[in-house]
Design an enzyme around this catalytic site. Sequence first.
Site, PDB file in Angstrom:
ATOM      1  N   ILE A  38       0.824  -1.209   0.000  1.00  0.00           N
ATOM      2  CA  ILE A  38       0.000   0.000   0.000  1.00  0.00           C
ATOM      3  C   ILE A  38       0.855   1.256   0.000  1.00  0.00           C
ATOM      4  CG2 ILE A  38      -0.202   0.046   2.528  1.00  0.00           C
ATOM      5  CD1 ILE A  38      -3.058   1.092   2.179  1.00  0.00           C
ATOM      6  N   ASP A  75      -3.484  -1.411  -2.777  1.00  0.00           N
ATOM      7  CA  ASP A  75      -4.132  -1.665  -1.493  1.00  0.00           C
ATOM      8  C   ASP A  75      -4.838  -3.012  -1.588  1.00  0.00           C
ATOM      9  OD1 ASP A  75      -5.844  -1.694   0.760  1.00  0.00           O
ATOM     10  OD2 ASP A  75      -6.223   0.462   0.639  1.00  0.00           O
ATOM     11  N   VAL A  76      -4.543  -3.928  -0.664  1.00  0.00           N
ATOM     12  CA  VAL A  76      -5.143  -5.262  -0.751  1.00  0.00           C
ATOM     13  C   VAL A  76      -6.659  -5.242  -0.583  1.00  0.00           C
ATOM     14  CG1 VAL A  76      -3.062  -6.499  -0.042  1.00  0.00           C
ATOM     15  CG2 VAL A  76      -4.711  -5.758   1.699  1.00  0.00           C
ATOM     16  N   ASN A 102       0.534 -11.771   2.685  1.00  0.00           N
ATOM     17  CA  ASN A 102       1.228 -11.385   3.910  1.00  0.00           C
ATOM     18  C   ASN A 102       0.762 -10.054   4.486  1.00  0.00           C
ATOM     19  OD1 ASN A 102       3.788 -11.093   5.740  1.00  0.00           O
ATOM     20  ND2 ASN A 102       3.833  -9.312   4.380  1.00  0.00           N
ATOM     21  N   SER A 154      -1.675 -15.820  12.401  1.00  0.00           N
ATOM     22  CA  SER A 154      -1.046 -15.364  13.634  1.00  0.00           C
ATOM     23  C   SER A 154      -1.308 -16.404  14.706  1.00  0.00           C
ATOM     24  CB  SER A 154      -1.649 -14.015  14.052  1.00  0.00           C
ATOM     25  OG  SER A 154      -1.340 -13.676  15.378  1.00  0.00           O
ATOM     26  N   TYR A 172      -8.818  -8.073  14.879  1.00  0.00           N
ATOM     27  CA  TYR A 172      -7.572  -8.734  14.502  1.00  0.00           C
ATOM     28  C   TYR A 172      -7.673 -10.242  14.725  1.00  0.00           C
ATOM     29  CZ  TYR A 172      -2.566  -9.720  14.236  1.00  0.00           C
ATOM     30  OH  TYR A 172      -1.343 -10.225  13.871  1.00  0.00           O
ATOM     31  N   LYS A 176      -7.757 -13.154  11.795  1.00  0.00           N
ATOM     32  CA  LYS A 176      -6.717 -14.175  11.716  1.00  0.00           C
ATOM     33  C   LYS A 176      -7.311 -15.582  11.832  1.00  0.00           C
ATOM     34  CE  LYS A 176      -3.165 -11.511  11.079  1.00  0.00           C
ATOM     35  NZ  LYS A 176      -2.432 -11.511   9.782  1.00  0.00           N
ATOM     36  N   VAL A 205       6.595 -10.641  16.165  1.00  0.00           N
ATOM     37  CA  VAL A 205       7.767 -10.583  15.287  1.00  0.00           C
ATOM     38  C   VAL A 205       8.360  -9.169  15.360  1.00  0.00           C
ATOM     39  CG1 VAL A 205       8.644 -10.942  12.954  1.00  0.00           C
ATOM     40  CG2 VAL A 205       6.681 -12.272  13.766  1.00  0.00           C
ATOM     41  N   THR A 207       9.093  -6.390  13.937  1.00  0.00           N
ATOM     42  CA  THR A 207       8.817  -5.576  12.757  1.00  0.00           C
ATOM     43  C   THR A 207       8.165  -4.270  13.216  1.00  0.00           C
ATOM     44  OG1 THR A 207       6.556  -6.359  12.392  1.00  0.00           O
ATOM     45  CG2 THR A 207       8.347  -7.680  11.430  1.00  0.00           C
TER      46      THR A 207
END
Length: 272
Positions: A38, A75-76, A102, A154, A172, A176, A205, A207
């Site tokens: 994005i 944008d997904v 991902n 996740s 979220y 998931k 993770v 990130t």
Amino acid sequence: MGRLEGKVAFITGAARGQGRSHALRLAQEGADIIAVDIVGQIDSVPYPMSVPADLDETVAGVEALDRRIVAIRADVRDLDALVAAAKKGVAELGPVDIILANAGIAPQGTKADNAQAFRDVVEVNLFGVHNTVMAAVPSMIEKGQGGAIVLTSSTQGLSGAGGDGTGATSGYTAAKHGVVGLMRTYANWLAPKSIRVNTVHPTGVNTPMVVNDAMQEFLNSNPGMGAALQNLLPVELIQPIDISNAIAWLVSDEARYVTGVTLPVDAGFTAK
């Protein structure tokens, strides 16, 4: 020669974090990359999202490995944009052999309206996964030589630990979990075409999606949350390469009969 020599991988969320790591790891194994991101901000997300320079860095990293890459801003949540991205990538690199859905957001700690946060995280993390597969899999099917798809879920797609009832957190976890449902139905749909579909389930993770001020403030204001999200092994966060290594195996011929599985890469989180 790498395990993925001559393959083309379509990867979303490829500008940074896990997505960049996956792109580089698969390129090390010989794959060419269609990198989609994005490279922009979603209002309900409380941490800075990717920018064009991040995607440029992914391009430079893949090219340094002497592999080809097509980088596309999309944008997904926008199926038409993903279809166009897949067509552009295929035109330049050839048919898709690997799909990594991902891209994701984690707006925990957002100050946005609960309903909007819920909608945004579900649209990116669930609808976006569906859109990714729908956009890229026709090329894989048309090629007629099988393929491999990995959807990023996740530990929260296998557990309800850490819920607090807010739109961001509930959305979220629900998204998931939904990714697992998509994986299982896609695995059944695509098996006759020798296309394998699996999910990976990372714990936290290292990130920018996890390591940021908003997430830290969220955890500090919910002291029980940190304990609920602790790993079994004595490690707070795993590294993107840990997920990338698992994916490199899943999409290789070494895992040629592995489909329909939920693979945790979680330092023992789900064994608690």
